[in-house]
Scaffold this motif. Structure first.
Motif, mmCIF file in Angstrom:
data_model
loop_
_atom_site.group_PDB
_atom_site.id
_atom_site.type_symbol
_atom_site.label_atom_id
_atom_site.label_comp_id
_atom_site.label_asym_id
_atom_site.label_seq_id
_atom_site.Cartn_x
_atom_site.Cartn_y
_atom_site.Cartn_z
ATOM 1 N N LEU A 48 0.845 -1.193 0.000
ATOM 2 C CA LEU A 48 0.000 0.000 0.000
ATOM 3 C C LEU A 48 0.881 1.244 0.000
ATOM 4 O O LEU A 48 1.719 1.424 0.894
ATOM 5 C CB LEU A 48 -0.892 0.002 1.243
ATOM 6 C CG LEU A 48 -1.757 1.252 1.417
ATOM 7 C CD1 LEU A 48 -2.833 1.324 0.340
ATOM 8 C CD2 LEU A 48 -2.383 1.287 2.813
ATOM 9 N N ASN A 49 0.712 2.080 -1.007
ATOM 10 C CA ASN A 49 1.381 3.377 -1.018
ATOM 11 C C ASN A 49 0.479 4.361 -0.278
ATOM 12 O O ASN A 49 -0.619 4.678 -0.752
ATOM 13 C CB ASN A 49 1.611 3.854 -2.454
ATOM 14 C CG ASN A 49 2.434 5.129 -2.513
ATOM 15 O OD1 ASN A 49 2.462 5.912 -1.559
ATOM 16 N ND2 ASN A 49 3.110 5.335 -3.622
ATOM 17 N N LEU A 102 -2.437 0.043 -4.144
ATOM 18 C CA LEU A 102 -1.368 -0.941 -4.167
ATOM 19 C C LEU A 102 -0.427 -0.644 -5.331
ATOM 20 O O LEU A 102 -0.863 -0.436 -6.465
ATOM 21 C CB LEU A 102 -1.932 -2.351 -4.309
ATOM 22 C CG LEU A 102 -2.694 -2.908 -3.105
ATOM 23 C CD1 LEU A 102 -3.260 -4.280 -3.435
ATOM 24 C CD2 LEU A 102 -1.798 -2.984 -1.867
ATOM 25 N N GLU A 103 0.860 -0.636 -5.024
ATOM 26 C CA GLU A 103 1.895 -0.454 -6.036
ATOM 27 C C GLU A 103 2.997 -1.461 -5.771
ATOM 28 O O GLU A 103 2.987 -2.147 -4.747
ATOM 29 C CB GLU A 103 2.434 0.982 -6.008
ATOM 30 C CG GLU A 103 1.384 2.046 -6.277
ATOM 31 C CD GLU A 103 1.931 3.461 -6.191
ATOM 32 O OE1 GLU A 103 3.177 3.619 -6.244
ATOM 33 O OE2 GLU A 103 1.125 4.399 -6.063
ATOM 34 N N SER A 104 3.958 -1.561 -6.660
ATOM 35 C CA SER A 104 5.053 -2.503 -6.455
ATOM 36 C C SER A 104 5.805 -2.146 -5.174
ATOM 37 O O SER A 104 5.874 -0.976 -4.770
ATOM 38 C CB SER A 104 6.012 -2.480 -7.640
ATOM 39 O OG SER A 104 6.741 -1.264 -7.660
ATOM 40 N N ALA A 105 6.373 -3.162 -4.538
ATOM 41 C CA ALA A 105 7.109 -2.928 -3.293
ATOM 42 C C ALA A 105 8.255 -1.946 -3.508
ATOM 43 O O ALA A 105 8.514 -1.084 -2.660
ATOM 44 C CB ALA A 105 7.633 -4.252 -2.745
ATOM 45 N N SER A 106 8.926 -2.043 -4.646
ATOM 46 C CA SER A 106 10.041 -1.125 -4.909
ATOM 47 C C SER A 106 9.554 0.307 -5.062
ATOM 48 O O SER A 106 10.197 1.251 -4.582
ATOM 49 C CB SER A 106 10.801 -1.566 -6.160
ATOM 50 O OG SER A 106 9.958 -1.551 -7.294
ATOM 51 N N ALA A 107 8.392 0.503 -5.700
ATOM 52 C CA ALA A 107 7.855 1.853 -5.873
ATOM 53 C C ALA A 107 7.487 2.472 -4.529
ATOM 54 O O ALA A 107 7.728 3.663 -4.288
ATOM 55 C CB ALA A 107 6.637 1.818 -6.785
ATOM 56 N N VAL A 108 6.913 1.674 -3.630
ATOM 57 C CA VAL A 108 6.524 2.200 -2.323
ATOM 58 C C VAL A 108 7.762 2.491 -1.476
ATOM 59 O O VAL A 108 7.803 3.480 -0.735
ATOM 60 C CB VAL A 108 5.569 1.230 -1.612
ATOM 61 C CG1 VAL A 108 5.178 1.762 -0.238
ATOM 62 C CG2 VAL A 108 4.315 1.007 -2.461
#
Length: 359
Positions: A284-285, A291-297
Motif C-alpha cells: 500500500l502506497n 497498491l503499487e510494487s514494493a520497490s515503488a513504495v
C-alpha cells in the motif's frame, strides 16, 4: 535499538530455555552487554543498545554483541536466532520467572503459547511528548512499508504459513496492536492510553502495544513493527530508515504540514498485506492510497525522508543495504530458500551463520 533473540535446539529448532543462564553470563561483562535484559519467555533474551548518533557506532555495537551472544549459545549447545518466530514449538512455553511476565501470562491466557515472537524496536529521540504525538500522526502511515522490509517469520509449528511475518499475525490478537490512531496532542494521547489500562489485559501503560508509540520511560518515539532480524545489516537498514522517517515527521509536525490522510481501515489492511507479501509483490502506497510494487513504495518512503537521510550522510549506506535486500531477499525469503535447498539442517545453518554476518 532493542533486539529480541530466541535460543533454539539445533536439531529440532524448538525453543531452548537457557535465557537465564545467558543473561547471567553476559550481563555487565562488557560495554556491549551492559543493558542485556530478560524477555517474556525463558527461551528469549532482549538486548537494548546504547544511544547512537552515528551509523558506524550502531554497526560496530550490534556486531560485537551478536558475536558474544553466539559464543554464549554455542557453549550451551544451542543456537541464538534473530527470527520473528521460531520454526517449531511445543506445548505451553516456560515464562521467565519475573512478576511482570507472570501477570502477562495471567491476563492473556490462551495467547501465551503463541507468543514465541521476537521483534526489533527502534527508539528515536523527541524534544517533548507533544512533538512526539505529531510525529506519530505522520509516521503511522509508513509502518506497513517498514514491516515489508522487516519480514522474518514465515514458519510456524514446522509449516510455511504463507505469510512473510507470522509474528505480525500473532500480534493482531492482542488488545492494543496495529497502527496507532491519530491524536490531537500529548494530553489527548495520555488521556486515551490511560483509559485503556485495565481493559483487555492492558494492565499498565507499557502494555499498550501499538506498532508505534511514545515510550513511557524514555523521551522517544518507539517503532515496534519490525520482526527481529537474521543479521545486523537489515537491522541497521531499518534503524536508519526509522530515524529518517521520524526526523522528517518531527519537522513536518513543527511546520504544521498536514499528515497524509488515509482511512484507518485501509491502513490496517495495508499492514496485513505487508505481513503476507513482504517485498515480493505489492504494498500500500500511503500517498496514493493504492497498491503499487514494493520497490515503488520503498522509493516513496525514500522521497518522503530524503532530507533527513542526506543530512546525516546515510543515503549511500541505505541504498547499499536496500540493494543487499534485493540480492539476498528479506529474512523470510532467505529462510524459505534454506528450507527448499536443504530442509531443517540448512535453516539451522542459516540462523547460525547469519547471526554474526556483517556483509
Amino acid at each position: 535499538m532493542e533486539e529480541e533473540f530466541i535460543f533454539l535446539k539445533p536439531a529440532t529448532l524448538r525453543p531452548a530455555n537457557v535465557g537465564d543462564d545467558v543473561h547471567a553470563e553476559l550481563l555487565g561483562h562488557s560495554p556491549v552487554s551492559r543493558f542485556i535484559s530478560h524477555e517474556f519467555l525463558a527461551s528469549q533474551i532482549e538486548r537494548p543498545t546504547p544511544v547512537f548518533d552515528r551509523f558506524e557506532q550502531a554497526s560496530a555495537d550490534l556486531l560485537a554483541f551478536r558475536s558474544r551472544l553466539a559464543r554464549a549459545a554455542v557453549n550451551r549447545g544451542v543456537l541464538a536466532a534473530g527470527v520473528g518466530a521460531p520454526f517449531q514449538t511445543e506445548g505451553w512455553p516456560e515464562v521467565t520467572d519475573v512478576e511482570r511476565y507472570h501477570t502477562v501470562e495471567t491476563e492473556f491466557r490462551g495467547l501465551v503459547p503463541d507468543h514465541l515472537i521476537n521483534g526489533l524496536h527502534v527508539h528515536v529521540g523527541i524534544p517533548n511528548r507533544d512533538a512526539g504525538v505529531q510525529a506519530l500522526n505522520r509516521v503511522r502511515v509508513w509502518l506497513p512499508t517498514l514491516l515489508a522490509l522487516a519480514v522474518n517469520s514465515p514458519f510456524w509449528r514446522g509449516t510455511d504459513t504463507g505469510f512473510s511475518s507470522w509474528r505480525s499475525v500473532h500480534m493482531r490478537r492482542w488488545s492494543t496492536i496495529g497502527c496507532p490512531p491519530v491524536f490531537t496532542d500529548a494530553a489527548d494521547y495520555d488521556r486515551r492510553i490511560r483509559q485503556l489500562v485495565g481493559v483487555g489485559g492492558t494492565y499498565d501503560l507499557c502494555t499498550v502495544w501499538w506498532n508505534a508509540r511514545l515510550a513511557e520511560d524514555h523521551p522517544t518515539v518507539e517503532i515496534r513493527v519490525c520482526d527481529a532480524q537474521l543479521d545486523a545489516p537489515p537491522a541497521l537498514l531499518l534503524a536508519a530508515l526509522t530515524r529518517a522517517v521520524v526526523t522528517t515527521a518531527l519537522r513536518d509536525g513543527e511546520a504544521d504540514v498536514a499528515p497524509i490522510d488515509i482511512a484507518p481501515e485501509l491502513l490496517d489492511a495495508g499492514l496485513w498485506h505487508a505481513a503476507r507479501e513482504g517485498m515480493e509483490s505489492t504494498l500500500l502506497n500511503p500517498v496514493s492510497g493504492t497498491l503499487e510494487s514494493a520497490s515503488a513504495v520503498t522509493h516513496a518512503l525514500l522521497r518522503y525522508a530524503a532530507d533527513a537521510i542526506d543530512e546525516v550522510g546515510n543515503r549511500e549506506r541505505i541504498l547499499g543495504l536496500l540493494a543487499r535486500v534485493r540480492r539476498l531477499g528479506t529474512g523470510a525469503e532467505r529462510q524459505r530458500a534454506a528450507m527448499r535447498n536443504g530442509g531443517r539442517p540448512a535453516l539451522a545453518a542459516l540462523l547460525t551463520q547469519a547471526l554474526t554476518a556483517h556483509d
